[in-house]
Design a protein around this motif. Structure first.
Motif, mmCIF file in Angstrom:
data_model
loop_
_atom_site.group_PDB
_atom_site.id
_atom_site.type_symbol
_atom_site.label_atom_id
_atom_site.label_comp_id
_atom_site.label_asym_id
_atom_site.label_seq_id
_atom_site.Cartn_x
_atom_site.Cartn_y
_atom_site.Cartn_z
ATOM 1 N N ARG A 1 7.449 24.176 7.956
ATOM 2 C CA ARG A 1 7.220 23.696 9.455
ATOM 3 C C ARG A 1 6.161 24.800 10.044
ATOM 4 N N ASP A 2 6.102 26.025 9.284
ATOM 5 C CA ASP A 2 4.912 26.815 9.974
ATOM 6 C C ASP A 2 3.693 26.852 8.972
ATOM 7 N N GLY A 3 3.334 25.623 8.648
ATOM 8 C CA GLY A 3 2.120 25.543 7.454
ATOM 9 C C GLY A 3 1.284 24.454 8.082
ATOM 10 N N HIS A 4 0.970 23.402 7.241
ATOM 11 C CA HIS A 4 -0.132 22.609 7.355
ATOM 12 C C HIS A 4 0.145 21.195 6.681
ATOM 13 N N VAL A 5 -0.259 20.163 7.338
ATOM 14 C CA VAL A 5 -0.237 18.891 6.366
ATOM 15 C C VAL A 5 -1.567 18.229 6.767
ATOM 16 N N LYS A 6 -1.748 17.340 5.691
ATOM 17 C CA LYS A 6 -3.140 16.659 5.546
ATOM 18 C C LYS A 6 -2.914 15.488 4.496
ATOM 19 N N SER A 7 -3.382 14.270 4.955
ATOM 20 C CA SER A 7 -3.406 13.156 4.355
ATOM 21 C C SER A 7 -4.566 12.989 3.242
ATOM 22 N N PHE B 1 0.916 -1.181 0.149
ATOM 23 C CA PHE B 1 -0.057 0.017 -0.058
ATOM 24 C C PHE B 1 0.701 1.139 -0.043
ATOM 25 N N THR B 2 0.400 2.400 -0.310
ATOM 26 C CA THR B 2 1.007 3.539 -0.474
ATOM 27 C C THR B 2 0.078 4.745 0.412
#
Length: 139
Positions: free
Chosen positions: A16-22, A6-7
């Motif tokens: 580092r001062d932003g946003h992360v989303k799967s 799977f991936t």
């Protein structure tokens, strides 16, 4: 490349001062650099790496224990430290895995911890690149 099982995907914006989303939306967090900003709420790459490494390593530990016919109960806490790198003036990370194992003695816990470190995909990925300290204890 080996057979892909799977991936997983996640996208970060503004570092580092932003946003992360799967891609499935289960991870959807603001990022805050704790070295520069102690007041805003958010995660950081080291915290996300710690969560992934702890889960992966604990899974590897339980796999190794099953293979050795040992019945254990375990908990792994990964401490990921953000460090200055004296070699190039940049930064690096180091990891300490605090591993609590119930169901075996201290010597067996040490053996299982080492075997899990050899088996764990995160350990394989970081081997030779970052310092990883194993700290197994028995309950």
């Amino acid at each position: 490349m080996s057979d892909v099982l799977f991936t997983s995907r996640a996208t970060a914006k503004n570092g580092r001062d932003g946003h992360v989303k799967s891609d499935d939306g289960l991870i959807d967090v603001n990022l805050v650099n704790p070295a520069k900003n102690k007041s805003d709420k958010g995660s950081n790459p080291e915290q996300l790496f710690a969560a992934g490494y702890a889960a992966c390593y604990d899974g590897a530990l339980n796999h190794v224990a099953r293979e050795k016919k040992k019945k254990i109960d375990s908990e792994t806490t990964a401490e990921v430290s953000f460090l200055k790198d004296p070699e190039d003036g940049g930064f690096k990370i180091a990891v300490k895995l605090n591993i609590s194992i119930e169901g075996v003695g201290p010597e067996e816990a040490e053996e299982l911890a080492e075997a899990a470190h050899d088996f764990c995909p995160y350990s394989k990925a970081t081997r030779g690149n970052i310092d990883v300290e194993l700290n197994p204890t028995v309950k």
